[in-house]
Design an enzyme around this catalytic site. Structure first.
Site, PDB file in Angstrom:
ATOM      1  N   ASP A  37       0.843  -1.200   0.000  1.00 36.23           N
ATOM      2  CA  ASP A  37       0.000   0.000   0.000  1.00 36.23           C
ATOM      3  C   ASP A  37       0.873   1.244   0.000  1.00 36.23           C
ATOM      4  O   ASP A  37       2.012   1.225   0.490  1.00 36.23           O
ATOM      5  CB  ASP A  37      -0.910   0.002   1.232  1.00 36.23           C
ATOM      6  CG  ASP A  37      -2.151   0.855   1.042  1.00 36.23           C
ATOM      7  OD1 ASP A  37      -3.248   0.278   0.871  1.00 36.23           O
ATOM      8  OD2 ASP A  37      -2.029   2.093   1.047  1.00 36.23           O
ATOM      9  N   TYR A 157     -13.007   7.348 -13.945  1.00 33.58           N
ATOM     10  CA  TYR A 157     -13.200   6.158 -13.108  1.00 33.58           C
ATOM     11  C   TYR A 157     -13.889   5.053 -13.909  1.00 33.58           C
ATOM     12  O   TYR A 157     -13.440   3.903 -13.932  1.00 33.58           O
ATOM     13  CB  TYR A 157     -14.038   6.523 -11.880  1.00 33.58           C
ATOM     14  CG  TYR A 157     -14.300   5.357 -10.949  1.00 33.58           C
ATOM     15  CD1 TYR A 157     -13.319   4.926 -10.071  1.00 33.58           C
ATOM     16  CD2 TYR A 157     -15.532   4.699 -10.943  1.00 33.58           C
ATOM     17  CE1 TYR A 157     -13.542   3.854  -9.214  1.00 33.58           C
ATOM     18  CE2 TYR A 157     -15.770   3.635 -10.094  1.00 33.58           C
ATOM     19  CZ  TYR A 157     -14.779   3.222  -9.228  1.00 33.58           C
ATOM     20  OH  TYR A 157     -15.015   2.159  -8.381  1.00 33.58           O
TER      21      TYR A 157
END
Length: 291
Positions: A37, A157
């Site tokens: 991450d 998106y």
């Protein structure tokens, strides 16, 4: 014994949300978990939580848009666990919102590099490792219901998530002979912080959007939808359930079926129209040629 027992999964965007949910569910199946991450604070906390639950875990900082960082994740995973069996390409961002004329290059590039190229790099780097041990494995790409049909004012998106669906469909056929099962997860609204994805936005992607009030309104609407979404832990369990059953499309919101069905019906009608065209009658019954 689970088919996942003792095997290793790498999960991008694994420090929270859907990624962490999948990590917890796979960890419950006795998998080794590699959490990667960009948010190192949350990454450390998530790693500690998994370790406290008795799950073998490795945490590695990762900006998914940087291919060279993926190689470092792979090296550390191999050094720790010996083999890689699964890659979960989960890291993603909501991207900029608003009408197309207000979108700028930085916002589009942010969405493309994280949502699309992050998936490409994850699969590109990890697939040779999965192939190398000859045991087969899994690639799980996290798309969205937005990838099954466009959403107004979320062009970047929607486009990137549709691309992830198409990539997954392509890779499924390509990798099946190697015993690698590909799945694409398409959730609708889930209780995550995707509406706050700008918190980890890299400097080079800072947007010049000229209408912050409009962006704020759309973000507030997204927040309201997300907060009413399903509990995130359900998603990880659903993924494990689907992988056990060998599912390709993994859906978490059966109530959205009507939208997918409507799209399919529109496609049917368009094909029927094309078959009726005098311009195309000579190929109506022509054999399909695939590469």
């Amino acid at each position: 014994m689970s088919e996942f027992t003792g095997k290793t999964a790498i999960i991008s965007g694994g420090a929270e949300g859907i990624g962490l949910s999948i990590a917890q569910a796979l960890g419950a199946e006795k998998m080794n978990i590699v959490l990667a991450d960009i948010d190192q604070t949350n990454l450390e906390k998530a790693g500690n939580d998994l370790a406290a639950a008795g799950i073998p875990v490795l945490t590695v900082a990762l900006d998914v848009s940087q291919e060279e960082q993926w190689h470092e994740v792979a090296n550390q995973a191999i050094n720790m666990f010996g083999k890689i069996h699964m890659i979960v390409n989960n890291a993603g961002i909501g991207g900029d919102t608003g009408p197309i004329e207000n979108q700028d290059q930085q916002g589009w590039q942010w969405a493309l590099d994280v949502n699309l190229m992050g998936v490409v790099f994850g699969a590109k780097v990890m697939t040779p490792y999965i192939k190398s041990h000859g045991e087969g494995g899994w690639i799980v790409n996290v798309a969205s219901m937005a990838g099954m049909g466009g959403i107004p004012y979320l062009g970047a998106y929607t486009a990137t998530k549709a691309a992830v669906v198409a990539l997954s469909e392509s890779w499924a056929g390509e990798l099946e002979p190697s015993g690698i099962h590909v799945s694409v997860l398409c959730p609708a609204f889930v209780q995550t912080r995707i509406h706050e994805s700008g918190r980890n936005r890299q400097k080079k992607y800072q947007s010049k959007n000229s209408n912050p009030a409009e962006t704020s309104l759309l973000t507030d609407l997204a927040k309201e939808k997300v907060e009413k979404g399903i509990e995130v832990s359900i998603v990880g369990k659903r993924v494990v359930e689907a992988l056990h059953d060998g599912e390709f499309y993994i859906f978490t919101h059966p109530n959205y079926y009507s939208l997918a069905k409507q799209r399919a019906e529109m496609i049917d009608q368009a094909f029927n129209k094309s078959a009726q065209s005098p311009l195309l009658k000579h190929i109506v019954n022509q054999e399909i040629e695939m590469p």
